[in-house]
Design a protein around this motif. Structure first.
Motif, PDB file in Angstrom:
ATOM      1  N   GLN A  15       0.816  -1.207   0.000  1.00  0.00           N
ATOM      2  CA  GLN A  15       0.000   0.000   0.000  1.00  0.00           C
ATOM      3  C   GLN A  15       0.853   1.262   0.000  1.00  0.00           C
ATOM      4  N   ALA A  16       2.123   1.127   0.315  1.00  0.00           N
ATOM      5  CA  ALA A  16       3.075   2.235   0.276  1.00  0.00           C
ATOM      6  C   ALA A  16       4.400   1.702  -0.257  1.00  0.00           C
ATOM      7  N   ALA A  17       5.053   2.503  -1.066  1.00  0.00           N
ATOM      8  CA  ALA A  17       6.315   2.068  -1.675  1.00  0.00           C
ATOM      9  C   ALA A  17       7.503   2.338  -0.782  1.00  0.00           C
ATOM     10  N   MET A  18       7.311   3.113   0.295  1.00  0.00           N
ATOM     11  CA  MET A  18       8.400   3.445   1.212  1.00  0.00           C
ATOM     12  C   MET A  18       7.883   3.419   2.651  1.00  0.00           C
ATOM     13  N   ALA A  19       8.828   3.324   3.593  1.00  0.00           N
ATOM     14  CA  ALA A  19       8.494   3.345   5.012  1.00  0.00           C
ATOM     15  C   ALA A  19       9.692   3.870   5.786  1.00  0.00           C
ATOM     16  N   ILE A  20       9.429   4.426   6.960  1.00  0.00           N
ATOM     17  CA  ILE A  20      10.495   4.854   7.869  1.00  0.00           C
ATOM     18  C   ILE A  20      10.616   3.789   8.952  1.00  0.00           C
ATOM     19  N   VAL A  21      11.703   3.034   8.928  1.00  0.00           N
ATOM     20  CA  VAL A  21      11.845   1.879   9.814  1.00  0.00           C
ATOM     21  C   VAL A  21      13.290   1.737  10.274  1.00  0.00           C
ATOM     22  N   GLY A  22      13.495   0.893  11.273  1.00  0.00           N
ATOM     23  CA  GLY A  22      14.822   0.591  11.786  1.00  0.00           C
ATOM     24  C   GLY A  22      15.273  -0.795  11.357  1.00  0.00           C
ATOM     25  N   PRO A  23      16.413  -1.257  11.868  1.00  0.00           N
ATOM     26  CA  PRO A  23      16.963  -2.540  11.432  1.00  0.00           C
ATOM     27  C   PRO A  23      16.108  -3.745  11.775  1.00  0.00           C
ATOM     28  N   TRP A  24      15.142  -3.583  12.701  1.00  0.00           N
ATOM     29  CA  TRP A  24      14.214  -4.678  12.951  1.00  0.00           C
ATOM     30  C   TRP A  24      13.517  -5.116  11.676  1.00  0.00           C
ATOM     31  N   ALA A  25      13.375  -4.188  10.716  1.00  0.00           N
ATOM     32  CA  ALA A  25      12.632  -4.481   9.492  1.00  0.00           C
ATOM     33  C   ALA A  25      13.352  -5.470   8.583  1.00  0.00           C
ATOM     34  N   VAL A  26      14.660  -5.588   8.741  1.00  0.00           N
ATOM     35  CA  VAL A  26      15.419  -6.509   7.885  1.00  0.00           C
ATOM     36  C   VAL A  26      14.874  -7.925   8.026  1.00  0.00           C
ATOM     37  N   SER A  27      14.697  -8.367   9.263  1.00  0.00           N
ATOM     38  CA  SER A  27      14.188  -9.723   9.474  1.00  0.00           C
ATOM     39  C   SER A  27      12.681  -9.804   9.273  1.00  0.00           C
ATOM     40  N   VAL A  28      11.961  -8.736   9.567  1.00  0.00           N
ATOM     41  CA  VAL A  28      10.507  -8.766   9.427  1.00  0.00           C
ATOM     42  C   VAL A  28      10.103  -8.885   7.961  1.00  0.00           C
ATOM     43  N   TYR A  29      10.708  -8.058   7.090  1.00  0.00           N
ATOM     44  CA  TYR A  29      10.334  -8.086   5.690  1.00  0.00           C
ATOM     45  C   TYR A  29      11.080  -9.191   4.937  1.00  0.00           C
ATOM     46  N   GLY A  30      12.308  -9.469   5.374  1.00  0.00           N
ATOM     47  CA  GLY A  30      13.051 -10.592   4.820  1.00  0.00           C
ATOM     48  C   GLY A  30      13.012 -10.637   3.307  1.00  0.00           C
ATOM     49  N   ASP A  31      12.561 -11.769   2.796  1.00  0.00           N
ATOM     50  CA  ASP A  31      12.453 -11.948   1.348  1.00  0.00           C
ATOM     51  C   ASP A  31      11.068 -11.609   0.823  1.00  0.00           C
ATOM     52  N   SER A  32      10.156 -11.180   1.702  1.00  0.00           N
ATOM     53  CA  SER A  32       8.793 -10.896   1.251  1.00  0.00           C
ATOM     54  C   SER A  32       8.701  -9.592   0.475  1.00  0.00           C
ATOM     55  N   VAL A  33       9.650  -8.690   0.708  1.00  0.00           N
ATOM     56  CA  VAL A  33       9.729  -7.428  -0.029  1.00  0.00           C
ATOM     57  C   VAL A  33      11.154  -7.263  -0.533  1.00  0.00           C
ATOM     58  N   ASN A  34      11.290  -6.940  -1.804  1.00  0.00           N
ATOM     59  CA  ASN A  34      12.609  -6.673  -2.376  1.00  0.00           C
ATOM     60  C   ASN A  34      12.964  -5.227  -2.042  1.00  0.00           C
ATOM     61  N   TRP A  35      13.593  -5.043  -0.906  1.00  0.00           N
ATOM     62  CA  TRP A  35      13.762  -3.708  -0.356  1.00  0.00           C
ATOM     63  C   TRP A  35      15.192  -3.186  -0.511  1.00  0.00           C
ATOM     64  N   GLY A  36      15.302  -1.879  -0.428  1.00  0.00           N
ATOM     65  CA  GLY A  36      16.568  -1.186  -0.269  1.00  0.00           C
ATOM     66  C   GLY A  36      16.407  -0.184   0.849  1.00  0.00           C
ATOM     67  N   ALA A  37      17.509   0.403   1.308  1.00  0.00           N
ATOM     68  CA  ALA A  37      17.435   1.369   2.402  1.00  0.00           C
ATOM     69  C   ALA A  37      18.388   2.523   2.133  1.00  0.00           C
ATOM     70  N   VAL A  38      17.919   3.732   2.449  1.00  0.00           N
ATOM     71  CA  VAL A  38      18.737   4.944   2.306  1.00  0.00           C
ATOM     72  C   VAL A  38      18.470   5.826   3.525  1.00  0.00           C
ATOM     73  N   PRO A  39      19.367   6.778   3.814  1.00  0.00           N
ATOM     74  CA  PRO A  39      19.108   7.701   4.929  1.00  0.00           C
ATOM     75  C   PRO A  39      17.883   8.559   4.669  1.00  0.00           C
ATOM     76  N   VAL A  40      17.326   9.122   5.739  1.00  0.00           N
ATOM     77  CA  VAL A  40      16.203  10.048   5.576  1.00  0.00           C
ATOM     78  C   VAL A  40      16.690  11.283   4.830  1.00  0.00           C
ATOM     79  N   PRO A  41      15.801  11.944   4.104  1.00  0.00           N
ATOM     80  CA  PRO A  41      16.232  13.090   3.294  1.00  0.00           C
ATOM     81  C   PRO A  41      16.456  14.344   4.117  1.00  0.00           C
ATOM     82  N   THR A  42      17.186  15.288   3.523  1.00  0.00           N
ATOM     83  CA  THR A  42      17.319  16.642   4.056  1.00  0.00           C
ATOM     84  C   THR A  42      16.974  17.621   2.942  1.00  0.00           C
ATOM     85  N   GLU A  43      16.818  18.878   3.288  1.00  0.00           N
ATOM     86  CA  GLU A  43      16.358  19.857   2.299  1.00  0.00           C
ATOM     87  C   GLU A  43      17.304  19.933   1.100  1.00  0.00           C
ATOM     88  N   GLN A  44      18.597  20.003   1.361  1.00  0.00           N
ATOM     89  CA  GLN A  44      19.578  20.157   0.291  1.00  0.00           C
ATOM     90  C   GLN A  44      20.337  18.869  -0.015  1.00  0.00           C
TER      91      GLN A  44
END
Length: 427
Positions: A269-298
């Protein structure tokens, strides 16, 4: 399992009522030099239970006269409410490995927490283990009433498959600046790959701003807390930039302002989420995910970006009869060896300086966690101030009205919230 505080508005009210109690809490307890058997509580998810059981077994095997009895934290509306009630009743355990930093000022005001700095090696142990980050966990009197234990530094998870379907580069997503993030979000929703680009919980609980506004504010300011030196910090161009970013997200319906019943990211239902490392095991192979830092203005390089810690710490409670044993157990449980076992069992980051170097082998074998290990060195905690929960509730109420529901203007929201929070922090 998510590392968020599982609280309700009713539970928050309970915490506030308990926090208002003056003195007398915590039970009689024993002296700082007393030794003998102790009790501890730990969290009730499988990974933390497994770690706790092995830690207790290892200690008990070598300390026949100072045994640990351990259990999961009792059920309740929230762990904070359960702990506050135990302090009031005078039957809190010696150690609780599930103490929210936001609740510590209230527990301290109840008289329920031991100042760990009062142990001869308390100050040195905490600061040597956690480095400069430890200072965020000091109380107003300079003492440590909590041991900084473990964090789940939050980042942006994104669904690579949905990005690819929208014609976006799934290996190098444009998410660093606010303009890039917004354009990427618009592309995702206009392509119809998911109803929302990102969908943080729009509900009113005091802690929800830790997973939308606060991580971006930490990043935008390079590590500033919501309150510093008794004053709110967010009524400036940085706070306005973050609030305007999220208001745009909601006004363009790139996120929903009604609660989704489920996990929006897992359910597509959403293509992105704000999550911590707990999500690595929770989503596992069920979502083909990547991770990047939160954005800043510039845009900020990854190795310079700050975020919210989402930490849980350990409290030593005044009701404890054998505080010297409890302190030794606390040091044992947060030793380099036990922190390594913790990392391996849970994937959560010990609040330990030089984390990635200390456990280089672990991160080499578990590369999905490496960026979280690096991010753990740049985390911002909730302010350790009186009326902490009230402050966050006041902020959330004003943020919800102005940002999530678009009522009124952002500058007025920031100014009015600062006035209210300054009064709470100084009262």
């Amino acid at each position: 399992m998510r590392r968020r505080i599982l609280a309700t508005a009713a539970a928050a009210t309970g915490i506030l009522a308990l926090s208002a109690c003056s003195g007398g809490g915590g039970g009689a307890g024993g002296g700082m030099d007393s030794r003998g058997d102790i009790t501890i509580w730990y969290s009730n998810n499988d990974a933390e239970i497994a770690w706790g059981e092995q830690m207790v077994e290892a200690w008990n095997a070598d300390h026949p006269d100072e045994q640990i009895t351990a259990q999961e934290i009792p059920a309740g509306s929230s762990s904070e409410e359960v702990i506050g009630a135990a302090i009031t009743a005078g039957n809190a355990p010696c150690l609780i490995f599930n103490t929210s930093p936001a609740a510590v000022p209230g527990f301290q005001r109840q008289g329920g927490l031991v100042n760990l700095s009062d142990f001869p090696d308390g100050e040195d142990y905490i600061t040597e283990r956690s480095g400069d980050l430890a200072d965020q966990y000091r109380s107003d009197d300079g003492g440590f009433y909590q041991l900084p234990w473990k964090s789940n530094p939050v980042m942006i998870f994104y669904n690579k498959d949905l990005f690819a379907q929208a014609g976006l580069d799934p290996e190098n997503p444009a998410l660093s600046t606010y303009d890039e993030f917004l354009q990427t979000a618009r592309t995702l929703t206009s392509a119809g790959v998911s109803p929302y680009a990102i969908n943080p919980a729009p509900t009113s609980e005091f802690f929800q701003s830790w997973f939308d506004f606060y991580p971006l504010y930490a990043a935008q300011t390079g590590g500033t807390q919501l309150v510093e030196d008794g004053q709110a910090t967010f009524d400036d161009e940085n706070g306005e930039a973050v609030a305007d970013f999220w208001r745009t997200i909601y006004s363009e319906q790139l996120a929903g302002n009604e609660q989704y019943q489920g996990d929006a990211f897992a359910d597509g239902q959403a293509a992105m989420a704000i999550v911590g490392p707990w999500a690595v095991s929770v989503y596992g192979d069920s979502v083909n995910w990547g991770a990047v830092p939160v954005p800043t203005e510039q845009g900020t390089p990854a190795d310079e970006t700050w975020t919210f810690s989402d930490a849980k710490n350990v409290g030593l409670f005044t009701a404890c009869e054998n505080k010297a044993t409890a302190w030794d157990v606390l040091k044992f449980a947060t030793s380099e060896e036990q922190d390594g076992i913790w990392l391996d069992e849970t994937g959560q980051m010990p609040l330990r300086q030089d984390l990635t170097d200390t456990y280089a082998e672990y991160f080499a074998e578990n590369p999905a966690y490496e960026q979280f290990g690096d991010q753990a060195a740049r985390t911002v905690e909730v302010p350790n101030v009186q009326n902490s929960v009230e402050i966050w509730q006041a902020f959330r109420d004003a943020y919800s009205q102005a940002v999530i529901f678009g009522e009124g203007d952002v500058s007025t929201f920031l100014s009015d919230a600062k006035t209210q929070i300054d009064q709470l922090a100084g009262s």
